[in-house]
Structure formats: structure tokens, C-alpha cells
Design an enzyme around this catalytic site. Structure first.
Site, PDB file in Angstrom:
ATOM      1  N   ASP A  69       0.857  -1.189   0.000  1.00 45.94           N
ATOM      2  CA  ASP A  69       0.000   0.000   0.000  1.00 45.94           C
ATOM      3  C   ASP A  69       0.893   1.238   0.000  1.00 45.94           C
ATOM      4  O   ASP A  69       2.111   1.133   0.164  1.00 45.94           O
ATOM      5  CB  ASP A  69      -1.007  -0.017   1.162  1.00 45.94           C
ATOM      6  CG  ASP A  69      -0.386   0.148   2.541  1.00 45.94           C
ATOM      7  OD1 ASP A  69       0.826  -0.121   2.689  1.00 45.94           O
ATOM      8  OD2 ASP A  69      -1.103   0.532   3.480  1.00 45.94           O
ATOM      9  N   TYR A  71       3.012   4.702   0.776  1.00 45.75           N
ATOM     10  CA  TYR A  71       3.722   5.221   1.956  1.00 45.75           C
ATOM     11  C   TYR A  71       2.763   6.119   2.737  1.00 45.75           C
ATOM     12  O   TYR A  71       2.115   6.999   2.159  1.00 45.75           O
ATOM     13  CB  TYR A  71       4.932   6.048   1.536  1.00 45.75           C
ATOM     14  CG  TYR A  71       6.035   5.262   0.869  1.00 45.75           C
ATOM     15  CD1 TYR A  71       6.752   4.276   1.565  1.00 45.75           C
ATOM     16  CD2 TYR A  71       6.397   5.516  -0.453  1.00 45.75           C
ATOM     17  CE1 TYR A  71       7.776   3.567   0.956  1.00 45.75           C
ATOM     18  CE2 TYR A  71       7.435   4.806  -1.072  1.00 45.75           C
ATOM     19  CZ  TYR A  71       8.123   3.829  -0.359  1.00 45.75           C
ATOM     20  OH  TYR A  71       9.131   3.128  -0.962  1.00 45.75           O
ATOM     21  N   PHE A  82       6.542   1.596  -4.284  1.00 44.61           N
ATOM     22  CA  PHE A  82       7.939   1.778  -3.857  1.00 44.61           C
ATOM     23  C   PHE A  82       8.516   3.149  -4.211  1.00 44.61           C
ATOM     24  O   PHE A  82       9.551   3.540  -3.690  1.00 44.61           O
ATOM     25  CB  PHE A  82       8.858   0.674  -4.414  1.00 44.61           C
ATOM     26  CG  PHE A  82       8.539  -0.691  -3.868  1.00 44.61           C
ATOM     27  CD1 PHE A  82       8.927  -1.048  -2.580  1.00 44.61           C
ATOM     28  CD2 PHE A  82       7.814  -1.613  -4.620  1.00 44.61           C
ATOM     29  CE1 PHE A  82       8.609  -2.302  -2.069  1.00 44.61           C
ATOM     30  CE2 PHE A  82       7.494  -2.869  -4.116  1.00 44.61           C
ATOM     31  CZ  PHE A  82       7.895  -3.211  -2.833  1.00 44.61           C
ATOM     32  N   HIS A 192      10.759  -9.745   0.849  1.00 37.83           N
ATOM     33  CA  HIS A 192      10.528  -8.307   0.636  1.00 37.83           C
ATOM     34  C   HIS A 192      11.809  -7.518   0.917  1.00 37.83           C
ATOM     35  O   HIS A 192      12.601  -7.910   1.777  1.00 37.83           O
ATOM     36  CB  HIS A 192       9.403  -7.862   1.584  1.00 37.83           C
ATOM     37  CG  HIS A 192       8.806  -6.543   1.247  1.00 37.83           C
ATOM     38  ND1 HIS A 192       9.386  -5.345   1.622  1.00 37.83           N
ATOM     39  CD2 HIS A 192       7.675  -6.216   0.568  1.00 37.83           C
ATOM     40  CE1 HIS A 192       8.641  -4.344   1.188  1.00 37.83           C
ATOM     41  NE2 HIS A 192       7.596  -4.845   0.539  1.00 37.83           N
TER      42      HIS A 192
END
Length: 229
Positions: A69, A71, A82, A192
Site C-alpha cells: 500500500d 507510503y 515503492f 521483501h
């Protein structure tokens, strides 16, 4: 959504328009309107909710990098997974780790910048599973309907295109990608890049060179991962 026409380019609207009529999307719309009425700050701003799709038309998608989701820090998110806006420093930790891996993998140094728009312009769909968040509260808009919408995006890509690269970092993204046929597409799975898991196999996974090898094998132009200064 909310109260303005859907700001989606035609190539995606043609595919996704039926989703906007479905009950889950109507409920999501009501939830977002109620959040705004309650004075909550929703990130990113509404004109950027579909920025990933508008930045990378359906016919141009070659690679999908799936995030969770946006930031939750105001001034960071702009609708690409990202990615942060050009003037953001220091970069979020996950992005720093992506840059470290890129340097190891292809000797490319992107530490100066976290604005990934140049990747999107080359056919990298930077898609979050959830497209909004309340400022200061990570994952606050999970399970409100966005996941169903982004599943429809992944399903359309997986079934209507061939030879895509799906980069699935972490268990959340890998679960979301479980219906992608591996005989038609390249699926790159690893932990991740967050500080919690990057040392468990993200570092050394070489996703960027793997992606370009696959694209070139299928006579597609590789991605230039270097971000301009």
C-alpha cells in the site's frame, strides 16, 4: 471515485470499467467519501490513485512490481509502488535496499533518487495492492475493496498478455500472484526488500538482471534501471 469521473486512460478503462459498477467498488467509494468527510488525510491525493495505470498503458506493460500500500508519510506517495516524489530524502528503507541490490546486481547506483517514474515510462507497472492509505497509518485501507480491484488488473494482464515479468516480493505479493500462469510469464519471487526481511534472501536475488534476461530472450527491450541525476 469520490465524486469525480474516473481518471483512467482508455487502454485501462476499457478493461476495468465493469469493476466500477460492482458492489465492492461502490462500498469502497462510500468508505473513502466517509473518511474524507471525517477530516482524515488520504494519501496519495485522489488525482494520483490510478497513477500506476495512467503511467503505464496496458499495451506497454512488460514488468509488474507489486507493492502492498502507499507510503503513509505525507509528501512521499504518488501512486507508484515503492516510488517517492523526486525531492524525498532520505529514501524509505525498502527503496534503499532495492538500490543496494541493483548496485550488486547490475552495478547501477540510484541512491540519489527514489522517483521511479522513468521505470513506469518503460513499461514497468508499479502497482500497489491497495491504492490509498490514511496519513500516518500504514495498512489502514486494507480489506476495503482495493485488493479485489487490483486482482482484476493482475488477472487481465496474466490472461490477455504473454511474456510478462511479475516481481513478487514478500508473502503478501506472492499470495496475490498465485493465479499467474508460470508457463506464460516469468515470476520472480523473493523476500521483501524491507529491513525486516531483506537479509533473508532479497539480497542476492538479482531480480533486475533476471527481468532483463527474460525480456531479451523474448525479443523485448530490456529495462534501463538507471534513474537520471
Amino acid at each position: 471515485m469520490p465524486n469525480h469521473p474516473i481518471q483512467l486512460i482508455p487502454s485501462w478503462l476499457n478493461i476495468l470499467e465493469p469493476e466500477f459498477e460492482k458492489p465492492y467498488m461502490q462500498q469502497l467509494k462510500q468508505f473513502l467519501i466517509a473518511e474524507k468527510r471525517a477530516g482524515k488525510q488520504i494519501l496519495p491525493k485522489s488525482s494520483l490513485w490510478f497513477n500506476a495505470l495512467n503511467s503505464t498503458p496496458f499495451e506497454q506493460v512488460k514488468v509488474v512490481i507489486l507493492g502492498q500500500d502507499p507510503y503513509p508519510t505525507p509528501g512521499h506517495a504518488h501512486g507508484l509502488s515503492f516510488s517517492v516524489l523526486p525531492d524525498v530524502q532520505p529514501l524509505p528503507k525498502s527503496l534503499q535496499n532495492m538500490n543496494k541490490e541493483l548496485q550488486t546486481d547490475l552495478n547501477i547506483d540510484n541512491q540519489h533518487c527514489g522517483y521511479l517514474q522513468p521505470w513506469a515510462d518503460q513499461g514497468v507497472l508499479l502497482l500497489n495492492a491497495v491504492l490509498t492509505v490514511e496519513a500516518g497509518r500504514a495498512n489502514s485501507h486494507q480489506n476495503r475493496g482495493w485488493e479485489t480491484f487490483t486482482d482484476a488488473i493482475i488477472q487481465a494482464l496474466a490472461t490477455q498478455k504473454d511474456h510478462l515479468v511479475f516481481i513478487l516480493w514478500g508473502a503478501y505479493a506472492q499470495k496475490k500472484g498465485q493465479f499467474i500462469p508460470s508457463n506464460r510469464h516469468c515470476i520472480i519471487r523473493s523476500p521483501h526488500p524491507s529491513p525486516l526481511s531483506a537479509y533473508r534472501g532479497f539480497f542476492g536475488s538479482r531480480p533486475f538482471s533476471q527481468t532483463n534476461s527474460y525480456l531479451q530472450h523474448h525479443q523485448l527491450a530490456p529495462i534501463n534501471w538507471q534513474l537520471p541525476h
